[in-house]
Design a protein around this motif. Structure first.
Motif, PDB file in Angstrom:
ATOM      1  N   ARG A 405     -45.511  28.043   3.447  1.00 50.16           N
ATOM      2  CA  ARG A 405     -46.599  28.948   3.831  1.00 50.16           C
ATOM      3  C   ARG A 405     -47.200  29.603   2.595  1.00 50.16           C
ATOM      4  NH1 ARG A 405     -45.963  34.367   4.764  1.00 50.16           N
ATOM      5  NH2 ARG A 405     -43.692  34.109   4.939  1.00 50.16           N
ATOM      6  N   ALA A 406     -48.512  29.597   2.512  1.00 52.41           N
ATOM      7  CA  ALA A 406     -49.201  30.164   1.355  1.00 52.41           C
ATOM      8  C   ALA A 406     -49.163  31.683   1.379  1.00 52.41           C
ATOM      9  CB  ALA A 406     -50.646  29.685   1.322  1.00 52.41           C
ATOM     10  N   VAL A 407     -48.813  32.256   0.243  1.00 48.97           N
ATOM     11  CA  VAL A 407     -48.967  33.686  -0.005  1.00 48.97           C
ATOM     12  C   VAL A 407     -49.987  33.799  -1.134  1.00 48.97           C
ATOM     13  CG1 VAL A 407     -47.848  35.818  -0.708  1.00 48.97           C
ATOM     14  CG2 VAL A 407     -46.618  34.174   0.727  1.00 48.97           C
ATOM     15  N   LEU A 424     -44.148  42.956   1.067  1.00 47.26           N
ATOM     16  CA  LEU A 424     -44.866  41.684   0.951  1.00 47.26           C
ATOM     17  C   LEU A 424     -44.182  40.634   1.818  1.00 47.26           C
ATOM     18  CD1 LEU A 424     -47.121  40.058  -0.536  1.00 47.26           C
ATOM     19  CD2 LEU A 424     -45.379  39.460  -2.235  1.00 47.26           C
ATOM     20  N   ASP A 425     -44.964  39.955   2.664  1.00 46.73           N
ATOM     21  CA  ASP A 425     -44.436  38.947   3.584  1.00 46.73           C
ATOM     22  C   ASP A 425     -44.241  37.632   2.840  1.00 46.73           C
ATOM     23  OD1 ASP A 425     -43.625  37.502   5.761  1.00 46.73           O
ATOM     24  OD2 ASP A 425     -45.631  37.386   6.685  1.00 46.73           O
ATOM     25  N   ILE A 426     -43.079  37.493   2.217  1.00 47.19           N
ATOM     26  CA  ILE A 426     -42.802  36.306   1.405  1.00 47.19           C
ATOM     27  C   ILE A 426     -41.309  36.021   1.413  1.00 47.19           C
ATOM     28  CG2 ILE A 426     -42.525  37.605  -0.761  1.00 47.19           C
ATOM     29  CD1 ILE A 426     -43.949  35.283  -2.195  1.00 47.19           C
ATOM     30  N   ASP A 427     -40.957  34.747   1.411  1.00 42.89           N
ATOM     31  CA  ASP A 427     -39.575  34.327   1.210  1.00 42.89           C
ATOM     32  C   ASP A 427     -39.575  33.130   0.275  1.00 42.89           C
ATOM     33  OD1 ASP A 427     -39.896  31.858   2.681  1.00 42.89           O
ATOM     34  OD2 ASP A 427     -39.742  33.021   4.538  1.00 42.89           O
ATOM     35  N   GLU A 428     -38.397  32.633  -0.046  1.00 42.65           N
ATOM     36  CA  GLU A 428     -38.282  31.578  -1.055  1.00 42.65           C
ATOM     37  C   GLU A 428     -38.904  30.253  -0.631  1.00 42.65           C
ATOM     38  OE1 GLU A 428     -34.160  31.989   0.959  1.00 42.65           O
ATOM     39  OE2 GLU A 428     -35.870  33.251   0.395  1.00 42.65           O
ATOM     40  N   ASN A 429     -39.189  30.095   0.643  1.00 36.76           N
ATOM     41  CA  ASN A 429     -39.807  28.851   1.110  1.00 36.76           C
ATOM     42  C   ASN A 429     -41.327  28.884   1.032  1.00 36.76           C
ATOM     43  OD1 ASN A 429     -37.313  27.554   1.915  1.00 36.76           O
ATOM     44  ND2 ASN A 429     -37.226  29.057   3.578  1.00 36.76           N
ATOM     45  N   CYS A 430     -41.879  30.038   0.738  1.00 38.61           N
ATOM     46  CA  CYS A 430     -43.336  30.173   0.649  1.00 38.61           C
ATOM     47  C   CYS A 430     -43.865  29.516  -0.628  1.00 38.61           C
ATOM     48  CB  CYS A 430     -43.736  31.642   0.674  1.00 38.61           C
ATOM     49  SG  CYS A 430     -43.446  32.443   2.271  1.00 38.61           S
ATOM     50  N   VAL A 431     -45.183  29.368  -0.672  1.00 41.74           N
ATOM     51  CA  VAL A 431     -45.877  28.843  -1.849  1.00 41.74           C
ATOM     52  C   VAL A 431     -46.782  29.945  -2.386  1.00 41.74           C
ATOM     53  CG1 VAL A 431     -47.523  27.138  -2.702  1.00 41.74           C
ATOM     54  CG2 VAL A 431     -45.797  26.470  -1.007  1.00 41.74           C
ATOM     55  N   ILE A 432     -46.528  30.360  -3.623  1.00 41.19           N
ATOM     56  CA  ILE A 432     -47.369  31.376  -4.243  1.00 41.19           C
ATOM     57  C   ILE A 432     -48.656  30.725  -4.730  1.00 41.19           C
ATOM     58  CG2 ILE A 432     -47.566  32.991  -6.172  1.00 41.19           C
ATOM     59  CD1 ILE A 432     -44.564  33.434  -5.990  1.00 41.19           C
ATOM     60  N   VAL A 433     -49.802  31.246  -4.303  1.00 44.05           N
ATOM     61  CA  VAL A 433     -51.112  30.713  -4.677  1.00 44.05           C
ATOM     62  C   VAL A 433     -51.863  31.785  -5.455  1.00 44.05           C
ATOM     63  CG1 VAL A 433     -53.326  29.824  -3.850  1.00 44.05           C
ATOM     64  CG2 VAL A 433     -51.197  29.180  -2.678  1.00 44.05           C
ATOM     65  N   LEU A 434     -52.219  31.464  -6.674  1.00 45.15           N
ATOM     66  CA  LEU A 434     -52.964  32.386  -7.532  1.00 45.15           C
ATOM     67  C   LEU A 434     -54.333  31.805  -7.819  1.00 45.15           C
ATOM     68  CD1 LEU A 434     -53.148  34.901  -9.363  1.00 45.15           C
ATOM     69  CD2 LEU A 434     -52.075  33.533 -11.174  1.00 45.15           C
ATOM     70  N   LYS A 435     -55.373  32.570  -7.498  1.00 41.58           N
ATOM     71  CA  LYS A 435     -56.757  32.140  -7.727  1.00 41.58           C
ATOM     72  C   LYS A 435     -57.357  32.868  -8.926  1.00 41.58           C
ATOM     73  CE  LYS A 435     -57.551  31.797  -2.693  1.00 41.58           C
ATOM     74  NZ  LYS A 435     -58.469  32.222  -1.598  1.00 41.58           N
ATOM     75  N   LEU A 497     -60.591  28.607  -0.982  1.00 41.45           N
ATOM     76  CA  LEU A 497     -60.634  28.747   0.474  1.00 41.45           C
ATOM     77  C   LEU A 497     -59.263  28.961   1.106  1.00 41.45           C
ATOM     78  CD1 LEU A 497     -63.114  25.784   1.130  1.00 41.45           C
ATOM     79  CD2 LEU A 497     -63.642  28.156   0.505  1.00 41.45           C
ATOM     80  N   VAL A 498     -58.209  28.884   0.299  1.00 43.89           N
ATOM     81  CA  VAL A 498     -56.854  29.040   0.839  1.00 43.89           C
ATOM     82  C   VAL A 498     -56.652  30.468   1.322  1.00 43.89           C
ATOM     83  CG1 VAL A 498     -54.389  28.842   0.358  1.00 43.89           C
ATOM     84  CG2 VAL A 498     -56.007  27.269  -0.739  1.00 43.89           C
ATOM     85  N   GLN A 499     -56.040  30.595   2.493  1.00 44.00           N
ATOM     86  CA  GLN A 499     -55.769  31.910   3.079  1.00 44.00           C
ATOM     87  C   GLN A 499     -54.277  32.084   3.316  1.00 44.00           C
ATOM     88  OE1 GLN A 499     -58.118  32.326   6.652  1.00 44.00           O
ATOM     89  NE2 GLN A 499     -60.084  32.154   5.557  1.00 44.00           N
ATOM     90  N   ASN A 500     -53.846  33.342   3.384  1.00 46.60           N
ATOM     91  CA  ASN A 500     -52.448  33.625   3.705  1.00 46.60           C
ATOM     92  C   ASN A 500     -52.056  32.938   5.008  1.00 46.60           C
ATOM     93  OD1 ASN A 500     -51.466  35.438   1.611  1.00 46.60           O
ATOM     94  ND2 ASN A 500     -52.959  36.921   2.388  1.00 46.60           N
ATOM     95  N   GLY A 501     -50.922  32.301   4.992  1.00 49.16           N
ATOM     96  CA  GLY A 501     -50.419  31.638   6.195  1.00 49.16           C
ATOM     97  C   GLY A 501     -50.751  30.169   6.277  1.00 49.16           C
ATOM     98  N   ASP A 502     -51.717  29.690   5.493  1.00 49.62           N
ATOM     99  CA  ASP A 502     -51.999  28.251   5.467  1.00 49.62           C
ATOM    100  C   ASP A 502     -50.757  27.494   5.002  1.00 49.62           C
ATOM    101  OD1 ASP A 502     -54.615  28.741   6.193  1.00 49.62           O
ATOM    102  OD2 ASP A 502     -55.447  28.440   4.183  1.00 49.62           O
ATOM    103  N   MET A 503     -50.568  26.307   5.529  1.00 48.92           N
ATOM    104  CA  MET A 503     -49.448  25.476   5.106  1.00 48.92           C
ATOM    105  C   MET A 503     -49.909  24.520   4.006  1.00 48.92           C
ATOM    106  SD  MET A 503     -46.988  26.698   6.816  1.00 48.92           S
ATOM    107  CE  MET A 503     -45.697  25.519   6.382  1.00 48.92           C
ATOM    108  N   ILE A 504     -49.086  24.432   2.974  1.00 41.98           N
ATOM    109  CA  ILE A 504     -49.386  23.568   1.824  1.00 41.98           C
ATOM    110  C   ILE A 504     -48.248  22.573   1.653  1.00 41.98           C
ATOM    111  CG2 ILE A 504     -49.668  23.505  -0.678  1.00 41.98           C
ATOM    112  CD1 ILE A 504     -51.020  26.209  -0.509  1.00 41.98           C
TER     113      ILE A 504
END
Length: 573
Positions: A405-407, A424-435, A497-504
């Motif tokens: 899940r994108a953060v 912050l809604d994040i765990d180790e399975n998330c994907v950190i996205v920096l724009k 265009l990536v938003q929080n919660g999108d799957m990557i």
């Protein structure tokens, strides 16, 4: 030398007209005798020394050593400064000014009575920028890399300058390093002249130019304070005079084969991801058709031969004592164009035929490499239509195929403000996205792609997560980090265009990076997307933003591609 092959400097110093008088008479105030103006090859020593560039702080002295070699060979050495780029000090990022330094180098060479060039380089961008500039003029040119520091030391352990930077937060927050511990590390990590001694970008650039054939054999790994580095500098001063007499220009060395060799060597040493964006820019100056996909097709299946941080255990001092880059080149010769010419006039295969390895813990044999398929992987997918890259040798194997899940962080400021928020809604399975950290968006494409993990994740014992950005990563860093996403977010690439919660989905083996959002949804988001306001309204930075190309093309300025040769725009006669 016959009139049809006269030295370029003849047009300044060889004529008996008014301007010949002017050019000679003013230089005579430096005490040069008559014979210096009577057909000696004039060698320009391009120096990137600066007190503001600590990695290049010894190059002022090295210039004198090079001059000694030039004079011994019958040349006339003239040192000149160009914009120096200190990675550890300049803000917002030296990458913003790489192209400016290349312009400075190019125009300084072209405008002056120079027949051959010695490039004194060291810190990350000082190597590609000066090589880019020299390529656009195309004179005989040799590179003298400044060399790495001695191994860092901390409480009896070897540490890499640069690498600890990326562990700083972890050591403070989790490993309970005291202020005294951090200070001891600070003092011991960079304890001699030279650039970073990890296989970071500076070392990768030194190896790049040696693999391209632009240095004398073995130049890349010699520590800056080793007396043999000065010997190499003096011999380079001698050799450039001979190169002028042989008319051995850059265009004769920097062939397609040379670029392919450099790609292969970078993979074999676990070199920096920054290598790609710099080699692409150099190729663009030489008119060599190099594409991002070539790095994957030619060099992604190369075995890892060097056990060097951040992909391994040792440092550049150890690499040199083990035999240095010639040993690696000899071991991987079946992957190389062995006849590719180098600055000494011989092929790269001939130069390394007698190389000997003195430590197989540092440099592997081809039959027993440290890792298979260690080259940088080029990813494609709807999230990076023009490409993105990842360095498998520095990544976590279990994360090389991952769905998370994108953060999302819209800017680096947004990241710093929220990453350690306990809510912050994040765990180790998330994907950190920096724009917003690409060439145009930052501007300058900084080394922030390997962002620190949230404190609450670090405290769980997690040391790596998938991170994605349109920025770069320091060559001294490691992690499962997707970089150079192109098109970048600032120009409306899918990353924007990536938003929080999108799957990557990341699948390095299949070279795939996919945003699991329908095309229809992406089109709706695109229609609602508002471009960011320009971050500069004047000067070089404005010009950079308006003309910089995307990462997959080397992030050079569009009007600098190619070169204008060595002819000056207008003569004063």
């Amino acid at each position: 030398m016959s009139e049809d092959k006269k030295l370029r400097s003849y047009d300044w110093f060889g004529k008996s007209d008014k301007m010949g008088f002017v050019h000679r008479s003013w230089l005579r105030n430096q005490g040069y005798p008559d014979d210096y103006f009577e057909g000696k090859p004039v060698i320009g020593i391009c120096n990137t020394w600066s007190d503001l560039t600590p990695c290049n702080g010894h190059l002022r002295d090295f210039a004198e050593v090079v001059k000694r070699g030039v004079v011994e060979a019958g040349g006339f050495p003239l040192e000149f400064p160009v914009t120096s780029l200190g990675e550890t000090i300049m803000r917002p990022t030296t990458m913003l000014f790489r192209n400016l330094a290349a312009m400075d180098t190019e125009e300084s060479i072209r405008a002056n009575p120079l027949d051959g060039i010695v490039l004194l380089t060291g810190c990350d961008k000082t190597t590609p920028s000066t090589v880019m500039g020299a390529c656009s003029v195309d004179l005989p040119t040799i590179v003298v890399p400044g060399g790495p520091m001695l191994n860092g030391r901390y409480k009896g352990q070897c540490v890499g300058s640069g690498s600890f930077n990326w562990l700083h937060k972890e050591k403070q927050k989790v490993d309970n390093f005291t202020d005294e511990d951090i200070r001891a590390m600070e003092i011991g990590a960079a304890r001699s002249q030279g650039h970073c001694m990890t296989m970071g970008t500076a070392s990768s650039m030194a190896c790049m130019v040696e693999a391209l054939g632009l240095t004398l054999p073995g130049a890349a790994a010699i520590p800056a304070v080793d007396s043999r580095k000065k010997v190499m500098a003096q011999l380079s001063g001698r050799r450039i005079v001979e190169m002028v007499k042989e008319d051995l220009k850059l265009s004769k060395i920097l062939t397609r084969e040379a670029f392919e060799n450099s790609m292969v060597v970078n993979s074999a040493i676990g070199g920096s991801t920054n290598f790609l964006v710099h080699l692409l820019a150099i190729a663009g100056r030489m008119g060599v058709d190099l594409k991002l996909e070539d790095f994957d097709q030619i060099a992604s299946k190369i075995p890892l031969m060097a056990n060097l941080k951040p992909s391994g255990e040792y440092l550049m001092e150890d690499f040199y004592y083990a035999g240095g880059l010639p040993v690696v080149i000899k071991e991987i010769k079946k992957y190389l164009h062995k006849d590719a010419i180098t600055v000494n006039g011989r092929g790269i295969g001939e130069n390394t035929a007698d190389a000997t390895c003195y430590n197989t813990d540092v440099i592997a044999t081809i039959d027993k490499p440290f890792q298979q398929d260690a080259g940088i992987a080029v990813l494609k997918g709807n999230l990076c239509e023009q490409g993105a890259i990842i360095k498998p040798s520095a990544a976590t194997k279990e994360l090389m195929k991952h769905r998370g899940r994108a953060v999302v962080f819209e800017t680096i400021e947004d990241y710093h403000a929220r990453i350690d928020d306990p809510d912050l809604d994040i765990d180790e399975n998330c994907v950190i996205v920096l724009k917003g950290v690409g060439p145009k968006g930052y501007p300058g494409m900084p080394e922030v792609g390997n962002v620190d993990l949230p404190e609450k994740i670090l405290r769980k014992g997690i040391r790596d997560m998938v991170r994605i950005s349109d920025g770069r990563m320091s060559g001294t860093a490691a992690g499962t980090v997707v970089l150079h996403v192109s098109p970048e977010s600032a120009v409306g690439g899918t990353l924007a265009l990536v938003q929080n919660g999108d799957m990557i989905e990341l699948d390095v083996e299949k070279r795939r990076l996919h945003l699991d959002v329908s095309e229809e949804e992406l089109q709706e988001r695109k229609a609602a997307w508002i471009p960011p306001s320009p971050l500069a309204t004047r000067g070089y930075v404005k010009m950079y933003i308006e003309h910089v190309q995307q990462a997959d093309k080397g992030a050079d300025l569009d009007f600098l591609i190619g070169g204008s040769g060595s002819e000056v725009t207008r003569d004063l006669h």
